[in-house]
Design an enzyme around this catalytic site. Sequence first.
Site, PDB file in Angstrom:
ATOM      1  N   TYR A 113      29.778 -32.864  11.507  1.00  0.00           N
ATOM      2  CA  TYR A 113      29.352 -31.624  10.861  1.00  0.00           C
ATOM      3  C   TYR A 113      28.298 -31.932   9.791  1.00  0.00           C
ATOM      4  CZ  TYR A 113      29.437 -27.282   8.229  1.00  0.00           C
ATOM      5  OH  TYR A 113      29.060 -26.126   7.571  1.00  0.00           O
TER       6      TYR A 113
ATOM      7  N   SER B  60      24.423 -25.741   5.087  1.00  0.00           N
ATOM      8  CA  SER B  60      25.536 -26.050   4.208  1.00  0.00           C
ATOM      9  C   SER B  60      25.090 -27.093   3.196  1.00  0.00           C
ATOM     10  CB  SER B  60      26.697 -26.596   5.035  1.00  0.00           C
ATOM     11  OG  SER B  60      27.679 -27.182   4.227  1.00  0.00           O
TER      12      SER B  60
END
Length: 173
Positions: free
Chosen positions: A166, A155
């Site tokens: 995350y 990501s």
Amino acid sequence: RFNNEPIDDTLVINGNRLAGKVALVTGAHKGIGYAIAKRLLQDGAKVIITGRNEEQLNKSVEKLNTPNVSYIKWDISDTDKCADYFKKAIRIYGTIDILVNNAGVTTDRKTRVPFEAMDKKHIHYVHDINTIGTRRMCIEYANNSTCGTILNIISNTGVRPAQDAYFTSKWAL
């Protein structure tokens, strides 16, 4: 490509570019993983999808509606069982040529835990799947293959300031 460059016909998806190849896609019962699995099938590969929810996996296989897709209920954060699951996956089609590490989790954005407030449970939940599980998948693939392709889905959060576990898990990848 630039306007004056000719089109390279070898890059056109023709439905058989991956014929004879077998792909294993983690976290593929929905979202990005499902779309990747669908595209691999369209390009001629046989595909094994994985995830933690067997009901959703079964629905995804039914929706894809081809004998060239199978599923294994597999939680990649359970690294002690990864070797056994890999052997099970290989038995389905005889090999794995492509590993797509797509499985990943985050917290609900409405309740995102700030970086400075992350507790051990939160960090481990996210990192056990996103980082440690992905690493273990790469190791098992290397242990069971002589050549092939590994694609790790990450990501752009991996290059931004950390806001929660995350982000840090994507930094690690």
